[in-house]
Design an enzyme around this catalytic site. Structure first.
Site, short mmCIF file in Angstrom:
data_model
loop_
_atom_site.label_atom_id
_atom_site.label_comp_id
_atom_site.label_asym_id
_atom_site.label_seq_id
_atom_site.Cartn_x
_atom_site.Cartn_y
_atom_site.Cartn_z
CB THR A 169 36.17 77.08 89.61
OG1 THR A 169 35.27 77.91 90.34
CG2 THR A 169 36.19 77.50 88.14
CG HIS A 170 37.70 76.32 93.88
ND1 HIS A 170 39.01 76.19 94.26
CD2 HIS A 170 37.58 77.53 93.27
CE1 HIS A 170 39.67 77.31 93.91
NE2 HIS A 170 38.83 78.12 93.31
CB SER A 289 28.52 45.42 92.85
OG SER A 289 28.76 44.74 94.05
CG ASN A 297 30.65 49.76 90.22
OD1 ASN A 297 29.86 50.52 90.77
ND2 ASN A 297 30.87 48.51 90.64
CD GLN A 334 71.54 44.40 83.62
OE1 GLN A 334 72.71 44.29 83.24
NE2 GLN A 334 71.00 43.55 84.47
#
Length: 505
Positions: A169-170, A289, A297, A334
């Site tokens: 949490t947090h 990369s 990644n 439209q």
């Protein structure tokens, strides 16, 4: 996709193109002049080309059945529509929108009688019907993608019911849990997204056709018949509401945005877990990369996360467009639909990507287990144990809070228990043994045993997760059936429409 007919009609009720090559509706006086390209939505209307053809066919069949148009003329119109369909959207003549262009193309092929196809309708009810016809398919496609993701989440969860991991949490270590418990938390969210999409489908799948401009028509039309031929579950009854309402677009966009937001949270978690070495994505859902070859990644998940911003923007934009419009039709509408279709498609694709990423990811059980107890994450378990032993929970909380200042991630359970005992003596003046045994404290300090003790409904204990998995599979089966039923209903309607058209062509 323009609406609001401003048509110069012939005495027979048609709105024919004249010999100069003007379009079927506006003629030269209202052709738009320098603003013609600004007025036109023909290119964007490619998304509803097939929908318009279906609506035209159903309307023509109904006109013939009601004796409003002769069978022979209806047959010519329907044959011309087949020819337009075969030629494709790119072959349409110039026009303000796909509806005008198709009508012009039919008139070009069979002459003035082609204009009879527009009898007893306006482009207002026509376009509203086309948008609903198209959007319902997008909603079902997105719902189907959520089923794929939920199945992946359930399958992987079933493999990791005992794989202990840190819970946060947090973004701070909080309590140990399991990979299964974590994944099922997202399955629950995605299941609600499925429900929202199917609910949006129900309100979208209502036919406005027959409402005309907004005040109905004096012709003896059968609105229920065209609704059945197009696979709608019923009517938007009030003709003004039918022609002008676009709340279904807002609801569909919002359902997609809510799904995208759920996906964004899942994607963010997996990106963070990848960074910590808790999970490794398949090469199919990662990249490297252009300059740093050692990198892997989580690009697909980053893009999945990014789709949420677009979807939220679209939902907000749709509501903003609608918020100040008077009844009944306004040209602003439209601009209300094309980007909703695009967003729905993007969200569907992001959901499918997330399903693939989840299904193929490799969870590092060793790293997860090592981190499960970090930050004294079993502290709540100790407090619960002391409360069960007779201490007020707030006193137990105070003891464990004092111990937390001394316990480190490297402490063995026995060492941590000794520090809790020391804290108990400081806070209460009594040893732990007054309330619980040292062995029980050491047990709840172990992340795996701590998780096993949390066996309340929906908890992370393996037995609780097993029951939860059974319930999730049942709900998945029910949702699959609901989706299949809706798809089959649309397919039945398409076959019925084809059969009716064949009677005239």
């Amino acid at each position: 996709m323009t609406d609001d007919d401003s048509t110069a009609r012939d005495a027979d009720g048609t709105n024919d193109a004249d010999a100069t090559g003007d379009t079927a509706v506006r003629r030269d006086r209202f052709s738009g002049g320098p603003a013609r390209s600004f007025l036109s939505s023909l290119a964007a209307d490619a998304a509803i080309f097939e929908a318009d053809l279906a609506v035209d066919r159903a309307h023509a069949v109904m006109l013939a059945e009601q004796g409003i148009v002769d069978d022979a003329v209806a047959g010519e119109i329907l044959a011309a529509l087949d020819d337009v369909a075969a030629a494709g959207h790119d072959d349409l003549p110039d026009g303000e929108d796909v509806h005008e262009a198709i009508e012009t193309a039919v008139i070009d092929r069979i002459g003035p009688d082609g204009g009879r196809m527009h009898t007893a309708r306006s482009r207002n009810d026509e376009v509203a019907t086309c948008i609903r016809y198209r959007l319902r398919e997008d909603l079902l496609a997105a719902a189907e993608a959520t089923l794929m993701l939920r199945e992946a989440l359930v399958d992987v969860a079933s493999e990791h019911a005992e794989t202990v991991m840190p819970g946060y949490t947090h973004l701070q270590p909080a309590q140990p849990t399991t990979v299964a418990h974590y994944l099922l938390s997202y399955e629950g969210g995605i299941a609600r997204d499925t429900a929202r999409l199917l609910d949006a489908y129900e309100r979208t799948n209502r036919s406005p056709l027959g409402a005309a401009a907004f005040a109905g028509t004096p012709f003896d039309v059968d609105r229920e018949r065209t609704a059945d031929l197009l696979g709608f579950d019923g009517l938007v009854a009030n003709s003004m509401d039918a022609a002008s309402a676009r709340d279904f677009l807002a609801e569909g966009a919002t359902a997609c945005a809510t799904l995208a937001t759920t996906l964004s949270g899942l994607a963010e978690d997996l990106v963070l877990f990848s960074n910590k070495g808790f999970v490794e994505l398949s090469d199919d859902y990662a990249s490297t990369s252009s300059i740093m070859p050692q990198k892997k990644n989580p690009d697909t998940l980053e893009l999945t996360r990014g789709v949420a911003g677009d979807a939220i923007g679209e939902a907000t934009g749709t509501l903003s467009l609608l918020k100040g419009l008077p009844r009944a039709y306004n040209r602003d509408l439209q601009r209300a639909h094309a980007s909703v279709f695009e967003t729905a498609d993007d969200v569907r694709e992001a959901t499918e990507v997330a399903a693939g990423a989840v299904a193929t990811a490799d969870w590092n059980e060793g790293a997860l287990a090592d981190a499960a107890g970090d930050g004294f994450s079993t502290a709540t378990g100790v407090a619960d144990l002391l409360a069960m032993g007779g201490l007020p929970f707030r006193t137990a909380h105070e003891i464990v809070a004092a111990a937390a200042e001394r316990v480190t991630d490297d402490d063995a359970p026995a060492t941590a228990a000794a520090k809790v005992d020391e804290a108990a003596r400081t806070v209460t003046g009594e040893p732990l043994s007054t309330y619980v045994s040292r062995e029980d404290v050491e047990a709840v300090l172990d992340p795996e045993r701590s998780v096993a003790s949390r066996d309340s409904v929906g908890g992370p204990a393996p037995d609780a997760v097993a029951s939860d998995l059974d319930a999730r599979r049942e709900t998945l089966d029910s949702d699959r059936t609901a989706l299949a039923t809706r798809r089959e209903s649309l397919a039945d309607a398409a076959r019925a429409l084809d059969a009716e058209v064949s009677e005239y062509v």
